[in-house]
Design a protein around this motif. Structure first.
Motif, PDB file in Angstrom:
ATOM      1  N   GLY A  29       0.855  -1.307  -0.197  1.00 43.42           N
ATOM      2  CA  GLY A  29       0.025  -0.110   0.492  1.00 43.42           C
ATOM      3  C   GLY A  29       0.950   1.358   0.346  1.00 43.42           C
ATOM      4  N   PHE A  30       2.570   1.062   0.121  1.00 42.11           N
ATOM      5  CA  PHE A  30       2.582   2.471  -0.042  1.00 42.11           C
ATOM      6  C   PHE A  30       3.401   2.495  -1.898  1.00 42.11           C
ATOM      7  CE2 PHE A  30       7.651   3.704  -0.847  1.00 42.11           C
ATOM      8  CZ  PHE A  30       7.219   5.319   0.131  1.00 42.11           C
ATOM      9  N   VAL A  31       3.047   3.652  -2.253  1.00 43.95           N
ATOM     10  CA  VAL A  31       3.641   4.237  -3.335  1.00 43.95           C
ATOM     11  C   VAL A  31       4.971   4.500  -3.412  1.00 43.95           C
ATOM     12  CG1 VAL A  31       2.794   5.472  -5.234  1.00 43.95           C
ATOM     13  CG2 VAL A  31       0.626   4.790  -3.442  1.00 43.95           C
ATOM     14  N   ALA A  32       5.886   3.879  -4.265  1.00 48.59           N
ATOM     15  CA  ALA A  32       6.851   4.569  -4.338  1.00 48.59           C
ATOM     16  C   ALA A  32       7.033   6.118  -4.953  1.00 48.59           C
ATOM     17  CB  ALA A  32       7.897   3.386  -4.972  1.00 48.59           C
ATOM     18  N   CYS A  33       8.243   6.474  -4.925  1.00 48.45           N
ATOM     19  CA  CYS A  33       8.393   7.546  -5.893  1.00 48.45           C
ATOM     20  C   CYS A  33       9.499   6.916  -7.553  1.00 48.45           C
ATOM     21  CB  CYS A  33       9.512   8.305  -5.915  1.00 48.45           C
ATOM     22  SG  CYS A  33      10.804   9.745  -7.181  1.00 48.45           S
TER      23      CYS A  33
END
Length: 557
Positions: free
Chosen positions: A22-26
């Motif tokens: 659920g983490f959106v990375a750069c």
């Protein structure tokens, strides 16, 4: 109810334990640009303290009315507490709700969690069970660190409710009398060997900040080791901070503003001392500023105005202040002038967001700039676009919604797919919801002026309150047929909350409404300041509540 730290009784670990889920990375291409530029250095966030302890071991790092810690002492405490947390069953990557008042113990807990690789969710003292339950659910938190009671509120009772409703939240640590839970001192007094800490992936979240809640319940903002370390370092540099400065944390320490803009973390990067206070009244704050010769602090507009007014009557004045950052909501030029002339000639405006992007005026900027605009971007790699309602860029110098991306702006809220679909453009720009213009020439060239907002929020005393979230609570009251939350101007708060309400029958009082909202676990700062009964709520041509008409009606009353 689980009250302690029995590792054998752990909830079975699952994919929700994976911090990256659920983490959106750069995007990789932009991440490489930021690394090549030297912004992202690949170090964990707690390295700020490790480096400070190596460079200035005996210098005072943090102070409150009860305690003081040198950098070396604080660094050793982080090792000790991090080790205790791992011994007690926490794992690197776990999330823990951190809700402590302004104090050295906040700093000790923060760095202990970071040292263990545990990700703190930065709750504010005013958050209640509705918000904390939401944070626990979204983050998959397994622990909670609280004080016993403060401001007449018993946090242990709230914790008991949270534990009943969230089975994963099995570990509660209480600073003070623990009641049914575990003492925080059991962790701080840990005497075992220092653990061999794992090195976190610097591109993953170091901590989770809390959004202002512009739509629905507040969202979680993942700030990575890379981006948040850069945020703190760059802010301190932009304000010209040195080891001779003393920073006062007068706002809730879990806010992005006093935490890293430059705040506690930025101060540490230059060896400056941080003073904590949980009493921001002019009398108490001015005494602390004089005692510790505070040179830098950050205030919301309403508090800055109150301090400026208090300079007329307080016997002890804050004469040591070199820089006073003022932000949290739009400040009119006459307000900026009043604060600058009465509180500190070093008053500077700051316009930013916990999501990342920061704009501020700089030391040496002309007075005409300081009084009239909200600043320019902190980083050379901050990107800004101003767009119209269709998403098309407006002509240079024209008003529109500000869209941003850059080396310390998030790429997505944590575990919030629907919100991310609304909040980001296809090319990865964050939709701020603020209406701005960016000047193209003259002394204001490159500077941002905030002219309004697009999202339906109320800026009350520096807190961003979601009107729609409050309306959902209001409409759940059995006596209310329809409700709208609107902002009314207020001399001290900037804006106050008015609930325009259509009752089904007999009206209720504001006190009765507050009691109902308390039972629902609504934060103290989101409760209405005024109640305005109405026969009906006016509607626009497309059937939406017409808040402009509500405000016009209230103005005539």
């Amino acid at each position: 109810m689980s009250t302690g730290f029995d590792p054998s009784a752990e909830v079975e670990r699952s994919e929700i334990d994976d911090l990256a889920q659920g983490f959106v990375a750069c995007p990789a291409d932009r991440a490489e640009v930021y690394r090549q530029a030297g912004y992202w250095v690949g170090l964990p966030l707690d390295s700020i303290l490790r480096e400070a302890a190596a460079r200035w071991p005996g210098k005072c790092a943090v102070v409150d009315p009860r305690e003081r810690w040198t950098f070396a002492e604080l660094d050793a405490a982080a090792d000790r507490i991090g080790s205790a947390l791992l011994d007690l069953g926490f794992h690197a990557g776990d999330r823990v709700l951190l809700q402590l008042p302004n104090s050295c113990r906040f700093a000790v807990a923060l760095f202990g969690l970071l040292r263990a690789g545990v990700v703190p969710v930065m709750c504010l003292p005013g958050h209640r069970s509705a918000e904390l339950g939401h944070f626990a659910q979204v983050s998959g938190a397994v622990g909670l660190i609280i004080t016993d009671q403060a401001g007449g509120f018993d946090y242990r009772q709230m914790a008991a409710e949270l534990v009943r409703e969230h089975p994963r939240l099995t570990r509660v640590l209480v600073d003070g009398e623990p009641g049914d839970f575990q003492r925080w001192s059991d962790v701080t007094d840990h005497a075992g060997p220092v653990a061999q800490f794992s090195v976190p992936d610097p591109s993953l979240p170091a901590l989770l900040l809390v959004s202002g809640g512009t739509t629905g319940l507040p969202k979680l903002i993942p700030r990575t080791h890379d981006d948040y370390r850069y945020n703190a370092v760059a802010c301190a540099q932009a304000y010209g901070m040195t080891g001779d400065d003393v920073y006062l944390v007068a706002l809730p320490a879990g806010h992005n503003f006093p935490l890293a803009c430059p705040g506690l973390l930025g101060s540490m990067t230059v060896g400056a001392t941080t003073i904590f206070t949980d009493d921001p009244s002019p009398e108490a704050a001015f005494a602390l500023i004089d005692k510790h010769q505070v040179t830098v602090t950050g205030l919301v507009n309403a508090l800055a105005k109150l301090w400026a007014q208090a300079c007329d009557w307080e016997p002890v004045l804050p004469t040591s202040l070199r820089v006073v950052q003022v932000g949290g909501s739009r400040m009119m030029p006459d307000e900026a002038r009043f604060i600058r002339e009465n509180l500190s000639a070093g008053t500077q405006q700051i316009f930013g967001m916990a999501e990342g992007m920061l704009n501020f005026t700089r030391p040496g900027d002309p007075i005409e700039v300081v009084d009239n605009v909200q600043g320019r971007p902190m980083s050379p790699h901050d990107e800004m676009k101003v767009v119209d309602e269709f998403g098309d860029e407006v002509a240079p110098g024209e008003e529109g919604e500000l869209l941003v991306r850059g080396p310390y702006t998030l790429s997505g809220y944590y575990r919030a797919d629907e919100a991310n679909a609304r909040s980001f453009s296809p090319d990865g720009f964050y939709r701020s919801g603020d209406r701005v213009r960016i000047f193209t020439d003259g002394p204001r060239a490159g500077y941002v002026e905030v002219t309004g907002r697009i999202k339906d929020v109320i800026h009350r005393g520096g807190e961003t309150v979601s009107a729609s979230d409050l309306e959902e609570h209001l409409n759940s009251h059995p006596a209310i047929a329809d409700a709208a939350a609107v902002a009314l101007p207020d001399e001290y708060l900037g804006e106050k909350i008015c609930a325009a309400v259509v009752f089904k029958g007999a009206p209720i009082t504001l006190a009765e409404l507050h009691e109902f909202l308390d039972d629902r676990g609504v934060s103290a700062h989101t409760k209405p300041d005024a109640l305005a009964p109405m026969r009906s709520l006016p509607k626009t041509a497309v059937g939406k509540v017409d808040k402009k008409q509500i405000l016009a009606t209230l103005a005539q009353a």
